[in-house]
Design a protein around this motif. Structure first.
Motif, mmCIF file in Angstrom:
data_model
loop_
_atom_site.group_PDB
_atom_site.id
_atom_site.type_symbol
_atom_site.label_atom_id
_atom_site.label_comp_id
_atom_site.label_asym_id
_atom_site.label_seq_id
_atom_site.Cartn_x
_atom_site.Cartn_y
_atom_site.Cartn_z
ATOM 1 N N ARG A 132 -8.810 0.326 -5.175
ATOM 2 C CA ARG A 132 -8.595 -0.244 -3.849
ATOM 3 C C ARG A 132 -9.797 0.005 -2.946
ATOM 4 N N THR A 133 -10.006 -0.949 -2.049
ATOM 5 C CA THR A 133 -11.061 -0.824 -1.050
ATOM 6 C C THR A 133 -10.503 -0.853 0.366
ATOM 7 N N GLN A 152 1.602 4.276 -4.092
ATOM 8 C CA GLN A 152 0.526 4.952 -3.379
ATOM 9 C C GLN A 152 -0.366 5.697 -4.372
ATOM 10 N N CYS A 153 -1.651 5.533 -4.200
ATOM 11 C CA CYS A 153 -2.599 6.238 -5.056
ATOM 12 C C CYS A 153 -2.592 7.715 -4.681
ATOM 13 N N GLY A 189 -4.908 7.912 -1.459
ATOM 14 C CA GLY A 189 -3.883 7.781 -0.434
ATOM 15 C C GLY A 189 -3.549 6.356 -0.056
ATOM 16 N N GLN A 190 -4.264 5.351 -0.578
ATOM 17 C CA GLN A 190 -3.979 3.974 -0.212
ATOM 18 C C GLN A 190 -2.696 3.507 -0.901
ATOM 19 N N GLY A 191 -2.022 2.561 -0.247
ATOM 20 C CA GLY A 191 -0.751 2.070 -0.762
ATOM 21 C C GLY A 191 0.430 2.830 -0.196
ATOM 22 N N ALA A 192 0.181 3.701 0.750
ATOM 23 C CA ALA A 192 1.275 4.475 1.344
ATOM 24 C C ALA A 192 2.215 3.544 2.094
#
Length: 384
Positions: free
Chosen positions: A199-200, A367-368, A372-375
């Motif tokens: 993810r970016t 969530q990764c 932390g992305q995708g929370a």
């Protein structure tokens, strides 16, 4: 922003994929040297049961100079893999947030190893293998249980389905997968994306809602394309010459008794795979249905669907490319189109299945744990 280092070997694949690809490349290159110097086991040419060259693109290869070409390829791919592994290397697993932390460039020099790695991966995964990979995978279950139930398989064994030249194709596919993984890890570093999830912060087409839309279309294509092949083989088993002449069926049954029943089995195998493909866009692909005792209501592990779908996508694409090469070489007749034309659609099947598996992954990842992305991601979008 969470950037803890993952501890499991699998979760750390971006860190070791390049080195694994280099190890494979070096090992296979050394095999090429050994074959060139006279060691047995060269997997093409006269050592390959495909003596007429109808399947393998390397049917005319010889240990010398073929072995030296393999050695050169192994050396080049080793250098490429190590370059991908070392360039822009960082201990962080989360996305790079500052330009000064990125040690890789953005010019042609940084693109060259990436493009070479992807080209080598395609060569190893799609071009070098042939349709015998699919035959081996499809017939192995029957051949494995045949001795237990005294099934008549005309004396064919698992060893016949997996001779060394075909096993070598699996080895090549493994090398291609490792190079593709190394290229993907490098690509993520180059894009300053999370090493683990890619993810970016700008989802776009990779957002769960978007993946649900285009993934559903991919699922329908992947489930429909094999039915063209299935229709011909089921008809042949019933004595209906769909796409071929009556003489074709009679001669085939005479030369190889039971061949049309075997074809019907393979068609049913493909149709069953098409039905399972629907699960990549339906609720029962995420939660085990009630009729599965012991698992009902439990969450389906994503890899349980993604890994088989990806493997099938590879082997059906490879098989389809084999038939396309045969058609280009003029080995087939339009009068017997049913014997080869449906198979030329298989790369479309494989591509759609790979896309459906990717969409399934994008929908189901949460969530990764490392960036932390995708929370706060919502549950999977409404499925069909």
């Amino acid at each position: 922003m969470t950037t803890t280092t993952p501890r499991s070997l699998i979760s750390r694949w971006p860190a070791w994929a390049g080195y694994a690809a280099a190890l494979w490349s070096l090992s296979y290159g050394l095999l090429g040297v050994a074959w060139a110097l006279g060691a047995p086991g060269f997997p093409w040419g006269t050592s390959d049961p495909d003596l007429d060259g109808a399947l393998s693109i390397l049917a005319d290869a010889t240990p010398r100079p073929g072995g030296w070409w393999i050695a050169a390829f192994g050396l080049l791919s080793t250098v490429v893999a190590l370059t991908l592994a070392r360039t822009g290397r960082s201990d962080r697993v989360g996305p790079i947030r500052h330009a000064q932390t990125a040690t890789h460039g953005r010019g042609l020099a940084s693109l060259t190893p990436l493009l070479l790695a992807w080209l080598m991966a395609v060569l190893l995964i799609i071009v070098i293998p042939d349709s015998r990979l699919m035959m081996g995978v499809a017939y192995s279950p029957v051949l494995a249980v045949a001795p237990l139930f005294d099934l008549n398989v005309n004396g064919t064994t698992l060893a016949d389905a997996w001779p060394w030249p075909v096993v070598n194709q699996l080895v090549c596919v493994l090398g291609g997968v490792l190079l593709a993984a190394a290229a993907l890890a490098y690509q993520r570093r180059r894009r300053e994306a999370c090493r683990t999830c890619g993810r970016t912060g700008q989802d776009g087409w990779t957002a769960p809602e978007a993946a649900a839309r285009w993934g559903r279309r991919a699922v329908y294509i992947a489930a429909t394309v094999p039915l063209v092949y299935c229709a011909t083989r089921w008809c042949w088993a019933l004595g209906v010459p769909l796409g071929v002449s009556k003489e074709f069926l009679v001669e085939g049954a005479r030369d190889a008794p039971g061949i049309w029943l075997a074809g019907a089995y393979l068609a049913t195998f493909g149709a069953g795979g098409g039905v399972l493909t629907l699960g990549l866009a339906q609720r029962w692909g995420e939660v085990f249905p009630r009729w599965i005792l012991g698992l009902r209501g439990r969450r389906v592990p994503p890899l349980l669907a993604i890994i088989p779908a990806t493997l099938v996508a590879i082997i059906v694409t490879v098989a389809g490319m084999t038939y396309i090469r045969g058609a280009i070489a003029g080995r087939f007749s339009m009068a017997e189109w049913g014997a080869w034309l449906p198979e030329t659609l298989w790369p479309l099947w494989g591509g759609a299945l790979a896309a459906a598996a990717l969409a399934y992954h994008l929908r189901r990842r949460g969530q990764c744990r490392h960036c932390g992305q995708g929370a706060g991601r919502r549950p999977s979008p409404q499925l069909v």
